[in-house]
Design a protein around this motif. Structure first.
Motif, PDB file in Angstrom:
ATOM      1  N   PHE A 144     -11.267  -6.039  -8.200  1.00  0.00           N
ATOM      2  CA  PHE A 144     -10.250  -5.142  -7.638  1.00  0.00           C
ATOM      3  C   PHE A 144     -10.875  -3.809  -7.237  1.00  0.00           C
ATOM      4  O   PHE A 144     -10.527  -3.224  -6.204  1.00  0.00           O
ATOM      5  CB  PHE A 144      -9.131  -4.905  -8.655  1.00  0.00           C
ATOM      6  CG  PHE A 144      -7.914  -4.218  -8.081  1.00  0.00           C
ATOM      7  CD1 PHE A 144      -6.858  -4.968  -7.592  1.00  0.00           C
ATOM      8  CD2 PHE A 144      -7.828  -2.838  -8.025  1.00  0.00           C
ATOM      9  CE1 PHE A 144      -5.732  -4.352  -7.060  1.00  0.00           C
ATOM     10  CE2 PHE A 144      -6.710  -2.204  -7.498  1.00  0.00           C
ATOM     11  CZ  PHE A 144      -5.656  -2.970  -7.013  1.00  0.00           C
ATOM     12  N   CYS A 168     -13.711  -4.672  -4.265  1.00  0.00           N
ATOM     13  CA  CYS A 168     -13.276  -5.478  -3.110  1.00  0.00           C
ATOM     14  C   CYS A 168     -14.387  -6.410  -2.648  1.00  0.00           C
ATOM     15  O   CYS A 168     -14.546  -6.671  -1.459  1.00  0.00           O
ATOM     16  CB  CYS A 168     -12.824  -4.585  -1.951  1.00  0.00           C
ATOM     17  SG  CYS A 168     -11.256  -3.755  -2.234  1.00  0.00           S
ATOM     18  N   SER A 169     -15.170  -6.920  -3.604  1.00  0.00           N
ATOM     19  CA  SER A 169     -16.291  -7.779  -3.252  1.00  0.00           C
ATOM     20  C   SER A 169     -16.436  -8.890  -4.288  1.00  0.00           C
ATOM     21  O   SER A 169     -16.694  -8.613  -5.470  1.00  0.00           O
ATOM     22  CB  SER A 169     -17.591  -6.969  -3.171  1.00  0.00           C
ATOM     23  OG  SER A 169     -18.707  -7.833  -3.031  1.00  0.00           O
ATOM     24  N   ASN A 226      -6.614  -6.185   5.667  1.00  0.00           N
ATOM     25  CA  ASN A 226      -7.373  -5.112   5.026  1.00  0.00           C
ATOM     26  C   ASN A 226      -6.574  -4.417   3.933  1.00  0.00           C
ATOM     27  O   ASN A 226      -7.128  -4.025   2.895  1.00  0.00           O
ATOM     28  CB  ASN A 226      -7.821  -4.102   6.082  1.00  0.00           C
ATOM     29  CG  ASN A 226      -9.024  -4.587   6.875  1.00  0.00           C
ATOM     30  OD1 ASN A 226     -10.144  -4.583   6.404  1.00  0.00           O
ATOM     31  ND2 ASN A 226      -8.770  -5.056   8.091  1.00  0.00           N
ATOM     32  N   ASP A 268      -6.570  -6.445   0.694  1.00  0.00           N
ATOM     33  CA  ASP A 268      -7.899  -6.889   0.271  1.00  0.00           C
ATOM     34  C   ASP A 268      -8.161  -6.719  -1.231  1.00  0.00           C
ATOM     35  O   ASP A 268      -8.710  -7.628  -1.858  1.00  0.00           O
ATOM     36  CB  ASP A 268      -8.977  -6.163   1.080  1.00  0.00           C
ATOM     37  CG  ASP A 268     -10.351  -6.810   0.913  1.00  0.00           C
ATOM     38  OD1 ASP A 268     -10.414  -8.045   0.807  1.00  0.00           O
ATOM     39  OD2 ASP A 268     -11.350  -6.071   0.879  1.00  0.00           O
ATOM     40  N   PRO A 269      -7.813  -5.577  -1.868  1.00  0.00           N
ATOM     41  CA  PRO A 269      -8.114  -5.432  -3.303  1.00  0.00           C
ATOM     42  C   PRO A 269      -7.503  -6.514  -4.189  1.00  0.00           C
ATOM     43  O   PRO A 269      -8.237  -7.168  -4.947  1.00  0.00           O
ATOM     44  CB  PRO A 269      -7.568  -4.026  -3.626  1.00  0.00           C
ATOM     45  CG  PRO A 269      -7.638  -3.290  -2.331  1.00  0.00           C
ATOM     46  CD  PRO A 269      -7.314  -4.320  -1.283  1.00  0.00           C
ATOM     47  N   THR A 325      -9.059 -10.025  -3.399  1.00  0.00           N
ATOM     48  CA  THR A 325     -10.394 -10.197  -3.971  1.00  0.00           C
ATOM     49  C   THR A 325     -10.324 -10.403  -5.473  1.00  0.00           C
ATOM     50  O   THR A 325     -11.099 -11.180  -6.035  1.00  0.00           O
ATOM     51  CB  THR A 325     -11.266  -8.960  -3.662  1.00  0.00           C
ATOM     52  OG1 THR A 325     -11.254  -8.710  -2.257  1.00  0.00           O
ATOM     53  CG2 THR A 325     -12.705  -9.189  -4.112  1.00  0.00           C
ATOM     54  N   TYR A 375     -14.445   2.627  -0.246  1.00  0.00           N
ATOM     55  CA  TYR A 375     -13.115   2.438   0.321  1.00  0.00           C
ATOM     56  C   TYR A 375     -12.879   3.226   1.606  1.00  0.00           C
ATOM     57  O   TYR A 375     -11.739   3.336   2.046  1.00  0.00           O
ATOM     58  CB  TYR A 375     -12.043   2.856  -0.699  1.00  0.00           C
ATOM     59  CG  TYR A 375     -11.847   1.871  -1.814  1.00  0.00           C
ATOM     60  CD1 TYR A 375     -11.095   0.719  -1.639  1.00  0.00           C
ATOM     61  CD2 TYR A 375     -12.429   2.096  -3.065  1.00  0.00           C
ATOM     62  CE1 TYR A 375     -10.913  -0.183  -2.665  1.00  0.00           C
ATOM     63  CE2 TYR A 375     -12.247   1.196  -4.094  1.00  0.00           C
ATOM     64  CZ  TYR A 375     -11.486   0.056  -3.899  1.00  0.00           C
ATOM     65  OH  TYR A 375     -11.313  -0.831  -4.917  1.00  0.00           O
TER      66      TYR A 375
END
Length: 417
Positions: free
Chosen positions: A260, A263-264, A374, A377-378, A381, A11
């Motif tokens: 979460f 983030c991927s 950004n 993002d969590p 995703t 992060y």
């Protein structure tokens, strides 16, 4: 200790960017002279503008040129892509309804740049969105959609000439890798750039901008969790029939929390694969839907695209009306589904949104869109990756029949007896 290191390693960009934004907002709120810090942000914006054009062309054309085959049709693949687009459209529409009910921007801002141009007619819009009369005009951030069209056509041209075996395809792939490393170098400066940019914004437009940002993030985060908890059982019930929602909820938590936390979507594939296998999703379905979903199923990204457009319309004092909403939803689905698998696809989608709706406001609109992208993002995703598992229910319905889950549950009951 390793867990702490991995957390900050994972992060670091979001944390450092958030620190830069918060620090910039504080400085801008307490020091009216913070407008002098604008060059710090302008340097970052200009670097991103310069690198994004060659990045878009090379990454898209390279991805197409290096495909193993242009024939990717078939029942599973076709159904999967259609479902991805439908669910992304639904997510974008729901997000639009939410931002209409709960306006994101409540402050009033006086924007220094020129006013947003009048909406073009349909014929002119088609011409200007997808073509340019001169090759040189393609190489501009203001012509991002025509550039994407040109990159797609060129990529297929390379594919027809031999694809990945051609030197051109290899060169495009090599250039793309080099450009992405360049982008990584630029991101090291991003926290400083955002510090200067937000110090300038708050000093210029007032501290109420901070409240509007916070309001937007809260609405988006809440909406993501609500969407996942409400849409998932509906999709599962449609795809798997009676009892499917219960089975789905028994496996949803692991991929949702993995997505979460990392983030991927790609990092969530193993967890999704395990959940799908335990559920009874057939191997051919899960082997196509889940890896493809990691790069193409982006309901959360479609929602975030609507949030960015709505926020920017509010900043620029424009009404986010029905016609703009229809176009925004189309762009949201296109940018989330069609460009998500491309390196730098997120930033490309943001540039597409800004270049369509705010062509004369790019210097302000683009960094705001990047910052929002950004920061959300969590949860985005989480919705994207957890949804990959849920979508496999719907695809299974059309590939293995409406009763695929009942047959699996019946076999388990007989085995238990």
């Amino acid at each position: 200790m390793p867990k702490t290191e991995s957390f900050f390693k994972r992060y670091w960009f979001i944390i450092s960017m958030l620190i830069g934004i918060v620090a910039g907002c504080i400085v801008g709120a307490v020091w009216p002279g913070a407008t002098a810090l604008e060059p710090l942000g302008t340097v970052f914006i200009n670097m991103m503008f310069c690198v994004v054009v060659p990045m878009v062309f090379c990454s898209i054309s390279s991805a197409i040129a290096n495909m193993g085959s242009v024939k990717r049709a078939g029942k599973v693949l076709g159904t999967t892509v259609i479902v991805f687009m439908v669910t992304a459209g639904i997510a974008a529409l729901l997000m639009y309804i939410v931002v209409r009910i709960f306006p994101l921007v409540q402050g009033e801002y006086v924007v220094a740049e020129g006013e947003i141009g009048v909406t073009l007619g349909v014929a002119d819009m088609i011409i200007n969105f997808f073509t340019k009369p001169d090759f040189a005009e393609l190489w501009s951030r203001r012509a991002i959609l025509p550039l994407i069209v040109a990159a797609i056509i060129f990529g297929f041209g390379v594919q027809m000439a031999g694809g990945r075996e051609t030197r051109t395809a290899q060169l495009l792939d090599d250039i793309t890798n080099c450009i992405m490393k360049t982008v990584k170098i630029i991101t090291y400066y991003a926290p400083i750039g955002f510090f200067g940019f937000f110090a300038y914004l708050v000093a210029t437009y007032g501290p109420e901008l901070i409240g509007d940002y916070s309001r937007t993030l809260i609405i988006y985060y809440v909406m993501c969790f609500v969407y996942m908890l409400v849409s998932s059982p509906i999709y599962a019930r449609f795809g798997g029939g009676k009892g499917a929602a219960k089975v789905m909820f028994g496996h949803l938590f692991a991929p949702a929390m993995t997505a979460f936390g990392t983030c991927s979507s790609v990092a969530t594939i193993p967890t999704n694969m395990e959940a799908a296998e335990d559920t009874g999703i057939s191997k051919d379905v899960r082997d196509i839907v889940l890896p493809l979903g990691a790069t193409m199923h982006m309901d959360g990204s479609a929602m975030s695209a609507i949030v960015k457009v709505a926020f920017l319309f509010g900043i620029f004092g424009q009404d986010f009306g029905t016609w703009q909403a229809v176009l925004a939803i189309i762009v949201a689905v296109f940018s989330s589904v069609a460009m998500s698998g491309i390196p730098g696809g997120g930033g490309t989608g943001e540039l597409v949104v800004c270049s369509i709706f705010f062509p004369d406001q790019l210097a302000i609109a683009y960094p705001i869109a990047i910052a929002l992208g950004n920061l959300v993002d969590p949860p985005a995703t989480m919705v994207n990756a957890a949804g990959d598992y849920v979508v496999s229910f719907i695809v299974s319905r059309y590939v293995d029949g409406k009763d695929w889950l009942q047959k699996k549950l019946h076999r388990e009951q007989n085995a238990a007896v």
